[in-house]
Design an enzyme around this catalytic site. Structure first.
Site, PDB file in Angstrom:
ATOM      1  N   ASP A 274      41.264  46.810  40.543  1.00 16.12           N
ATOM      2  CA  ASP A 274      42.604  46.447  40.052  1.00 16.12           C
ATOM      3  C   ASP A 274      43.264  45.487  41.030  1.00 16.12           C
ATOM      4  O   ASP A 274      44.435  45.604  41.360  1.00 16.12           O
ATOM      5  CB  ASP A 274      43.445  47.721  39.889  1.00 16.12           C
ATOM      6  CG  ASP A 274      44.747  47.466  39.144  1.00 16.12           C
ATOM      7  OD1 ASP A 274      44.848  46.440  38.444  1.00 16.12           O
ATOM      8  OD2 ASP A 274      45.669  48.290  39.255  1.00 16.12           O
TER       9      ASP A 274
ATOM     10  N   ASP B 257      46.482  50.749  46.477  1.00 12.63           N
ATOM     11  CA  ASP B 257      46.265  51.202  45.099  1.00 12.63           C
ATOM     12  C   ASP B 257      44.784  51.249  44.710  1.00 12.63           C
ATOM     13  O   ASP B 257      44.322  50.504  43.844  1.00 12.63           O
ATOM     14  CB  ASP B 257      47.052  50.266  44.153  1.00 12.63           C
ATOM     15  CG  ASP B 257      47.319  50.894  42.804  1.00 12.63           C
ATOM     16  OD1 ASP B 257      46.893  52.043  42.602  1.00 12.63           O
ATOM     17  OD2 ASP B 257      47.948  50.231  41.957  1.00 12.63           O
TER      18      ASP B 257
HETATM   19  N1  LIG Z   1      51.438  52.635  51.836  1.00 16.25           N
HETATM   20  C1  LIG Z   1      52.490  52.022  51.307  1.00 16.25           C
HETATM   21  N2  LIG Z   1      53.488  51.582  52.106  1.00 16.25           N
HETATM   22  C2  LIG Z   1      54.557  50.958  51.562  1.00 16.25           C
HETATM   23  N3  LIG Z   1      54.736  50.743  50.258  1.00 16.25           N
HETATM   24  C3  LIG Z   1      53.781  51.162  49.405  1.00 16.25           C
HETATM   25  C4  LIG Z   1      52.614  51.824  49.881  1.00 16.25           C
HETATM   26  N4  LIG Z   1      51.846  52.138  48.818  1.00 16.25           N
HETATM   27  C5  LIG Z   1      52.507  51.686  47.729  1.00 16.25           C
HETATM   28  N5  LIG Z   1      53.672  51.099  48.068  1.00 16.25           N
HETATM   29  C6  LIG Z   1      54.665  50.496  47.147  1.00 16.25           C
HETATM   30  O1  LIG Z   1      54.656  51.190  45.913  1.00 16.25           O
HETATM   31  C7  LIG Z   1      54.239  50.331  44.850  1.00 16.25           C
HETATM   32  C8  LIG Z   1      53.327  51.099  43.898  1.00 16.25           C
HETATM   33  O2  LIG Z   1      52.170  51.557  44.580  1.00 16.25           O
HETATM   34  P1  LIG Z   1      50.734  51.471  43.930  1.00 16.25           P
HETATM   35  O3  LIG Z   1      49.793  52.222  44.797  1.00 16.25           O
HETATM   36  O4  LIG Z   1      50.384  50.047  43.630  1.00 16.25           O
HETATM   37  O5  LIG Z   1      50.917  52.298  42.588  1.00 16.25           O
HETATM   38  P2  LIG Z   1      50.820  51.940  41.054  1.00 16.25           P
HETATM   39  O6  LIG Z   1      49.620  52.689  40.593  1.00 16.25           O
HETATM   40  O7  LIG Z   1      52.080  52.437  40.484  1.00 16.25           O
HETATM   41  O8  LIG Z   1      50.647  50.456  40.888  1.00 16.25           O
HETATM   42  C9  LIG Z   1      53.556  49.163  45.536  1.00 16.25           C
HETATM   43  O9  LIG Z   1      53.652  47.979  44.783  1.00 16.25           O
HETATM   44  C10 LIG Z   1      54.323  49.043  46.829  1.00 16.25           C
HETATM   45  O10 LIG Z   1      55.508  48.331  46.630  1.00 16.25           O
HETATM   46 MG   LIG Z   2      49.720  49.056  41.940  1.00 15.61          MG
END
Ligand SMILES: Nc1ncnc2c1ncn2[C@@H]1O[C@H](COP(=O)(O)OP(=O)(O)O)[C@@H](O)[C@H]1O
Ligand SMILES: [Mg+2]
Length: 240
Positions: A178, A195
């Site tokens: 992804d 992610d």
């Molecule tokens: N380790 C992290 N530290 C800071 N922000 C994070 C972190 N992981 C995720 N985020 C924030 O949260 C958002 C969603 O996380 P993500 O893992 O991409 O989940 P989703 O499955 O909803 O896309 C990211 O776009 C980022 O802005």
């Molecule tokens: Mg994401």
């Protein structure tokens, strides 16, 4: 919103989260907190249908990112093909909850492999049920921006780095699945991959298709900087 400290163990403040997170998730968070993975829960960085990210803080003041996979909203038709046939998850419970827990565990395992392989990514800390705890990338309470939110100063160099990370991941037997500017953060002058729940092993039935799709999406994102490349050629370089 961030000034209000929300101590999770405090019953009154626990109610604040109770409106958003289900009982079982609150209990999982409670267990993880008792194990010392965080002391304070501040609030949401992002609230989504399928997953939410919260900021927590450990006793020593270190911030952590807490990802909660929603059990009720899980889109099983979408996620099942990424779990099916993965030898790491042969014996999962085929219930709504069982599948989401496996999905969360998969993210934690993939992230652990990526991190160990030297792909810049949040340090994995703990995982239980539908909750994953990792290093918080950002400053104070501001999460690092996604690549889609900023203008890159050295796009050619960053593009090369991203391909290098995809190759590192591939050599460690993982395909992200992804990848795009939405799942890359700009932190400390570097690109970080995040992610990893959709990630599959290189032995997955659709591995080649997923890797090519990742490369294609990344190339499409970099095209806005006038970077034009041959996707097939990059694919060959990654797998050689
Ligand atoms: N380790 C992290 N530290 C800071 N922000 C994070 C972190 N992981 C995720 N985020 C924030 O949260 C958002 C969603 O996380 P993500 O893992 O991409 O989940 P989703 O499955 O909803 O896309 C990211 O776009 C980022 O802005
Ligand atoms: Mg994401």
């Amino acid at each position: 919103m961030w000034e209000i400290r929300k101590k999770f163990k405090d019953y009154e403040q626990r109610k604040v989260f109770a409106g958003v997170l289900d009982e079982k998730t609150l209990f999982t968070l409670y267990k993880l907190s008792n194990k010392g993975h965080f002391e304070i829960l501040y609030g949401f960085v992002k609230q989504g249908k399928e997953s939410s990210i919260l900021i927590g803080e450990k006793k020593d003041g270190e911030k952590v990112a807490i990802k909660v996979h929603a059990v009720e909203a899980g889109n099983f038709k979408r996620i099942w093909p990424y779990l099916e046939g993965d030898p790491r998850f042969y014996r999962i419970k085929r219930t709504r909850r069982g599948i989401i827990y496996a999905w969360c565990k998969k993210e934690f395992k993939n992230l652990s492999v990526a991190h160990k392989a030297g792909v810049p990514s949040p340090k994995p800390i703990a995982q239980l049920n539908n909750v994953l705890i990792m290093e918080f990338l950002g400053h104070d309470f501001t999460p690092a921006p996604r690549l889609c939110d900023i203008t890159l100063q050295e796009p050619e160099k960053i593009f090369k780095d991203v391909i290098k990370y995809i190759r590192l991941l591939y050599k460690a037997n993982i395909i992200h699945g992804d990848l795009s500017f939405y799942n890359m953060l700009w932190h400390k002058n570097k690109v970080y991959f995040i992610d990893f729940s959709q990630g599959v092993l290189t032995s997955h039935a659709n591995a080649e298709y997923l890797l090519k799709r990742d490369i294609q999406n990344v190339c499409k994102d970099f095209a806005r900087y006038g970077i034009e490349v041959n996707v097939e050629e990059i694919y060959r370089k990654v797998v050689e």
